[in-house]
Scaffold this motif. Structure first.
Motif, PDB file in Angstrom:
ATOM      1  N   VAL A 188      -3.155   6.629  -9.570  1.00 34.27           N
ATOM      2  CA  VAL A 188      -3.702   7.031  -7.765  1.00 34.27           C
ATOM      3  C   VAL A 188      -2.399   6.607  -7.116  1.00 34.27           C
ATOM      4  O   VAL A 188      -1.401   6.233  -7.782  1.00 34.27           O
ATOM      5  CB  VAL A 188      -5.472   5.395  -7.666  1.00 34.27           C
ATOM      6  N   SER A 189      -2.668   7.086  -5.494  1.00 39.85           N
ATOM      7  CA  SER A 189      -1.428   6.484  -4.357  1.00 39.85           C
ATOM      8  C   SER A 189      -0.887   5.286  -4.708  1.00 39.85           C
ATOM      9  O   SER A 189      -2.118   4.841  -4.810  1.00 39.85           O
ATOM     10  CB  SER A 189      -1.625   7.482  -3.697  1.00 39.85           C
ATOM     11  N   GLN A 238      -0.138   4.964  -1.672  1.00 42.56           N
ATOM     12  CA  GLN A 238      -1.911   4.233   0.114  1.00 42.56           C
ATOM     13  C   GLN A 238      -2.970   3.842  -0.972  1.00 42.56           C
ATOM     14  O   GLN A 238      -4.001   3.229  -0.411  1.00 42.56           O
ATOM     15  CB  GLN A 238      -1.506   5.618   0.207  1.00 42.56           C
ATOM     16  N   THR A 239      -3.913   4.352  -1.958  1.00 38.68           N
ATOM     17  CA  THR A 239      -4.619   3.799  -2.278  1.00 38.68           C
ATOM     18  C   THR A 239      -4.948   2.287  -2.477  1.00 38.68           C
ATOM     19  O   THR A 239      -5.989   1.525  -2.303  1.00 38.68           O
ATOM     20  CB  THR A 239      -5.347   5.116  -3.963  1.00 38.68           C
ATOM     21  N   TYR A 275     -10.826   0.093   1.603  1.00 35.77           N
ATOM     22  CA  TYR A 275     -10.958   1.199   1.077  1.00 35.77           C
ATOM     23  C   TYR A 275     -11.583   0.683  -0.928  1.00 35.77           C
ATOM     24  O   TYR A 275     -11.689  -0.333  -1.607  1.00 35.77           O
ATOM     25  CB  TYR A 275     -10.487   2.084   0.149  1.00 35.77           C
ATOM     26  N   PRO A 294     -13.070   0.238  -4.878  1.00 34.45           N
ATOM     27  CA  PRO A 294     -12.571   1.683  -5.426  1.00 34.45           C
ATOM     28  C   PRO A 294     -13.499   2.043  -6.418  1.00 34.45           C
ATOM     29  O   PRO A 294     -14.631   1.234  -6.774  1.00 34.45           O
ATOM     30  CB  PRO A 294     -11.508   1.067  -6.809  1.00 34.45           C
TER      31      PRO A 294
END
Length: 65
Positions: A25-26, A28-29, A38, A40
Motif C-alpha cells: 500500500v502507499s 499515505q494509507t 481509514y 483497513p
C-alpha cells in the motif's frame, strides 16, 4: 476502530514507507490508518499484524475500549 500501529512500527524501527511497501500500500494509507482516518481491509489488517508481529486482535480494537 483504534490501533497501536504507530507504536509497534516505531518499536520495530520501521518507517511508514517500509511498512507500506511490505503490505503493498502507499505510505499515505499507513498514515491514515495510524491516525484513525481509514479502516483497513481485512487482508491489509492481517498483513499489518504479521509485519508488526502481533495478532490482529491486539493491533486493532473498538473505539469504546
Amino acid at each position: 476502530m483504534k490501533n497501536i500501529i504507530r507504536e509497534k512500527r516505531k518499536e520495530l524501527g520501521l518507517s511508514q514507507e517500509e511498512l507500506a511497501k511490505r503490505c503493498g500500500v502507499s505510505r499515505q494509507t499507513v498514515n491514515a490508518i495510524e491516525n484513525n482516518k481509514y479502516d483497513p481491509t481485512l487482508a491489509l489488517a492481517f498483513c499489518l499484524a504479521r509485519e508488526l508481529r502481533l495478532p490482529v486482535d491486539q493491533l486493532f480494537f473498538p473505539d469504546w475500549l
